[in-house]
Write a protein that holds these residues in place. Structure first.
Motif, PDB file in Angstrom:
ATOM      1  N   LYS A 191       0.803  -1.225   0.000  1.00  0.00           N
ATOM      2  CA  LYS A 191       0.000   0.000   0.000  1.00  0.00           C
ATOM      3  C   LYS A 191       0.835   1.274   0.000  1.00  0.00           C
ATOM      4  CE  LYS A 191      -3.875  -2.217   2.382  1.00  0.00           C
ATOM      5  NZ  LYS A 191      -4.754  -2.209   3.581  1.00  0.00           N
ATOM      6  N   ASN A 192       2.099   1.172   0.376  1.00  0.00           N
ATOM      7  CA  ASN A 192       2.950   2.361   0.367  1.00  0.00           C
ATOM      8  C   ASN A 192       4.390   1.966   0.059  1.00  0.00           C
ATOM      9  OD1 ASN A 192       4.359   1.750   2.970  1.00  0.00           O
ATOM     10  ND2 ASN A 192       2.294   2.068   3.815  1.00  0.00           N
ATOM     11  N   TYR A 193       5.215   2.988  -0.195  1.00  0.00           N
ATOM     12  CA  TYR A 193       6.598   2.732  -0.605  1.00  0.00           C
ATOM     13  C   TYR A 193       7.396   2.038   0.495  1.00  0.00           C
ATOM     14  CZ  TYR A 193      11.533   3.502  -1.413  1.00  0.00           C
ATOM     15  OH  TYR A 193      12.881   3.306  -1.534  1.00  0.00           O
ATOM     16  N   ARG A 194       7.169   2.405   1.754  1.00  0.00           N
ATOM     17  CA  ARG A 194       7.944   1.802   2.842  1.00  0.00           C
ATOM     18  C   ARG A 194       7.736   0.290   2.901  1.00  0.00           C
ATOM     19  NH1 ARG A 194       7.479   5.910   8.061  1.00  0.00           N
ATOM     20  NH2 ARG A 194       8.603   7.678   7.108  1.00  0.00           N
ATOM     21  N   GLU A 195       6.486  -0.137   2.785  1.00  0.00           N
ATOM     22  CA  GLU A 195       6.207  -1.575   2.797  1.00  0.00           C
ATOM     23  C   GLU A 195       6.843  -2.256   1.589  1.00  0.00           C
ATOM     24  OE1 GLU A 195       2.117  -2.554   3.121  1.00  0.00           O
ATOM     25  OE2 GLU A 195       1.788  -1.383   4.954  1.00  0.00           O
ATOM     26  N   PHE A 196       6.753  -1.586   0.452  1.00  0.00           N
ATOM     27  CA  PHE A 196       7.333  -2.138  -0.771  1.00  0.00           C
ATOM     28  C   PHE A 196       8.845  -2.295  -0.630  1.00  0.00           C
ATOM     29  CE2 PHE A 196       9.401  -1.070  -4.886  1.00  0.00           C
ATOM     30  CZ  PHE A 196       9.090  -2.238  -5.569  1.00  0.00           C
ATOM     31  N   LYS A 197       9.517  -1.251  -0.156  1.00  0.00           N
ATOM     32  CA  LYS A 197      10.973  -1.305   0.012  1.00  0.00           C
ATOM     33  C   LYS A 197      11.365  -2.418   0.978  1.00  0.00           C
ATOM     34  CE  LYS A 197      13.187   1.475   2.737  1.00  0.00           C
ATOM     35  NZ  LYS A 197      13.822   2.655   3.380  1.00  0.00           N
TER      36      LYS A 197
END
Length: 236
Positions: A191-197
């Motif tokens: 849902k957001n870049y932090r989770e993706f990274k």
């Protein structure tokens, strides 16, 4: 047509032999700097003098192997040649190497993605003569199979990419991942870049094919990259 491997490494000639045949050896080396062999056929594609020590001439080289560089070495100092541009100085050099019983030591890394192998080898080359034709014999001194994963490909400089144990490369990777997220947000499960990274870094660390590194080519196909990551991490 056979698969092509790419080999990079060094060759070593005795300094006394080099000084005795300096003009010939220099012309042999220079030929590969002036002629564009890359992508055309098997054999040497580039030579350059790296250093001259008291005992040796050290030559860096690049080459393209027929299935593997090992299978191509028999042609390096042979009378016949399957290089697209025949080096006019090679026959004379082979003759001098044979007459003076000179051996050429070679160390290299060979990479062939089609058959998925990455090896490091050390070999000693010697020119033999049969029926008035020169051939190259080879003795393998060291044969190391390098684990076929992204980290080792990057470490051995056969692919460009990022390693998690290198702080500067991690910083550069994070910049790339931010751009990747912006460009492909609709395809991404997180849902957001932090989770993706976070998921990407875990994927790079844990996946056997990556082993703590990721090659740039994987990010060039967003759909395939995301699918591979989801399969590896079992992201729902």
């Amino acid at each position: 047509m056979a698969n092509m491997s790419t080999a990079t490494g060094r060759m070593y000639l005795e300094r006394d032999f080099y000084e005795k045949h300096k003009e010939l050896v220099d012309k042999w080396i220079k030929f590969y700097q002036e002629s564009n062999h890359i992508g055309e056929w098997y054999g040497l594609t580039y030579l350059a003098t790296e250093d001259k020590t008291k005992d040796e001439l050290i030559i860096e080289f690049e080459g393209m192997g027929r299935w593997s560089w090992e299978n191509t070495l028999e042609w390096i100092f042979a009378s016949k040649d399957f290089e697209s541009q025949f080096n006019p100085y090679k026959a004379k050099l082979a003759e001098k190497l044979y007459e003076e019983s000179q051996e050429v030591f070679m160390e290299y890394v060979d990479y062939e993605p089609g058959c998925e192998f990455l090896v490091e080898k050390e070999v000693t080359l010697k020119v033999e003569k049969y029926d008035n034709k020169y051939e190259t014999s080879m003795a393998i001194e060291t044969d190391i199979e390098i684990g076929y994963n992204d980290y080792n490909k990057i470490m051995n400089e056969v692919e460009e990419g990022y390693r998690l144990d290198n702080k500067e490369e991690v910083k550069a990777l994070q910049v790339v991942l931010k751009d990747f997220y912006k460009e492909n947000e609709e395809m991404i499960t997180e849902k957001n870049y932090r989770e993706f990274k976070k998921d990407v870094l875990v994927y790079i660390k844990q996946d056997r094919e990556l082993n703590g590194g990721i090659c740039l080519f994987r990010l060039e196909d967003p759909g395939m990259f995301l699918e591979d990551m989801e399969d590896s991490l079992k992201i729902a």
